[in-house]
Design a protein around this motif. Sequence first.
Motif, PDB file in Angstrom:
ATOM      1  N   ARG A 243       0.839  -1.217   0.000  1.00 57.86           N
ATOM      2  CA  ARG A 243       0.000   0.000   0.000  1.00 57.86           C
ATOM      3  C   ARG A 243       0.867   1.258   0.000  1.00 57.86           C
ATOM      4  O   ARG A 243       0.620   2.193  -0.738  1.00 57.86           O
ATOM      5  N   ARG A 244       1.914   1.220   0.860  1.00 56.00           N
ATOM      6  CA  ARG A 244       2.814   2.374   0.940  1.00 56.00           C
ATOM      7  C   ARG A 244       3.495   2.619  -0.403  1.00 56.00           C
ATOM      8  O   ARG A 244       3.624   3.744  -0.863  1.00 56.00           O
TER       9      ARG A 244
ATOM     10  N   ALA B 143       2.393   1.698  -3.317  1.00 54.39           N
ATOM     11  CA  ALA B 143       1.411   2.166  -4.299  1.00 54.39           C
ATOM     12  C   ALA B 143       1.183   3.658  -4.126  1.00 54.39           C
ATOM     13  O   ALA B 143       1.114   4.405  -5.115  1.00 54.39           O
ATOM     14  N   ALA B 144       1.066   4.097  -2.837  1.00 56.14           N
ATOM     15  CA  ALA B 144       0.845   5.515  -2.570  1.00 56.14           C
ATOM     16  C   ALA B 144       2.047   6.331  -3.048  1.00 56.14           C
ATOM     17  O   ALA B 144       1.891   7.371  -3.699  1.00 56.14           O
ATOM     18  N   ALA B 145       3.244   5.834  -2.716  1.00 54.96           N
ATOM     19  CA  ALA B 145       4.463   6.546  -3.124  1.00 54.96           C
ATOM     20  C   ALA B 145       4.579   6.584  -4.641  1.00 54.96           C
ATOM     21  O   ALA B 145       4.991   7.589  -5.218  1.00 54.96           O
ATOM     22  N   SER B 146       4.171   5.494  -5.276  1.00 53.25           N
ATOM     23  CA  SER B 146       4.231   5.426  -6.726  1.00 53.25           C
ATOM     24  C   SER B 146       3.267   6.440  -7.341  1.00 53.25           C
ATOM     25  O   SER B 146       3.596   7.132  -8.302  1.00 53.25           O
ATOM     26  N   GLY B 147       2.039   6.535  -6.739  1.00 54.40           N
ATOM     27  CA  GLY B 147       1.056   7.513  -7.218  1.00 54.40           C
ATOM     28  C   GLY B 147       1.589   8.923  -7.109  1.00 54.40           C
ATOM     29  O   GLY B 147       1.485   9.720  -8.047  1.00 54.40           O
ATOM     30  N   GLN B 148       2.208   9.216  -5.943  1.00 55.66           N
ATOM     31  CA  GLN B 148       2.769  10.557  -5.720  1.00 55.66           C
ATOM     32  C   GLN B 148       3.873  10.839  -6.715  1.00 55.66           C
ATOM     33  O   GLN B 148       3.966  11.937  -7.265  1.00 55.66           O
TER      34      GLN B 148
ATOM     35  N   GLN C 206      12.822   4.308   3.008  1.00 60.50           N
ATOM     36  CA  GLN C 206      11.565   4.491   2.250  1.00 60.50           C
ATOM     37  C   GLN C 206      11.865   5.006   0.835  1.00 60.50           C
ATOM     38  O   GLN C 206      11.331   4.491  -0.142  1.00 60.50           O
TER      39      GLN C 206
END
Lengths: 132, 175
Positions: free
Chosen positions: A64-65, A67-72, B50
Amino acid sequence: MTEERGKMKEEQRPEESLSGGSVQVSESGPDSSRVLLDLKAGLDKLDMIYGSEASPPPADVLARRLAAASGQSRLKQKREWMLFGTVSLIVVSCSLAGAMSAPVLYWGVQGLLLAAGFIGSVVKAGGWRKWK
Amino acid sequence: MEDDESQLIRRARAGDSHALAELLKKHYSFLYKYLLKAAMDPLLAEDLTQDTMVRCMEKIALYDGSSSFSSWMITIGTRLYLDKLRRKKKEASLLKEQAIRSIRWKFELQGESWREVLEVLPRIPADQRIALLLKHYYGYGYREIGEILGIPEGTAKSRAAYGLRQLRKEMGEDD
């Protein structure tokens, strides 16, 4: 294969390379062995102390993280491309406008020079006549 | 195990996000611990981990298997760290002191005796410290260190040597 090389090294290496008088110690000289042993002991302790922080999040949380980072990251990339496109458009428009108006400018300058030369010669001729 | 990883890499490269997450999860601990030793700053190490994960995700298609996956990850992590250092040069020394204090506090909290070498390590310039760690802690060769840091092999060798000399000097071992 070289897969997991770093990880394998992390697990195996300190004992082998430092206390065993292996390449690392012999390359750096016997005087360094104590410092290197201290270094190894200190870093191993650091690993132990921060063991809980080093544990990875569950795979679904990580997915999920990511995916979110990828979207950003995609959004950021899109914005950068849009900015790049806009600036490029402005630069290209300015260059084209300059190129298109160049003949006008050129002939304008040529005409002005011609006119200035003509006027100058007329004025000069008039002056000569007066002189005579 | 190696086959498992090769399979995960292949699936991740083909766009399987679950395989990628599994692969990154597998290397998370190693990467975090490496970045903690390189940066000597727990918060920065977490941020860098990260960022490295995201960068790996973006660049997974470019991973050609010429080095191990963990080496590829620490190459990306190291470069991100050095880039960050270049951009935040001014704040670096203040943040470094705070980071060391926080590590020391954590040692005390867990009833562990503090190690002088951990106090000394952050004083060594980052490029030398990383070369020193990769050589003498992780056991990489100079050619590989050069590839990780993006420098020639000879430069990697001299950086590791300067780092070790500096470490000895700071620890009062230098003659």
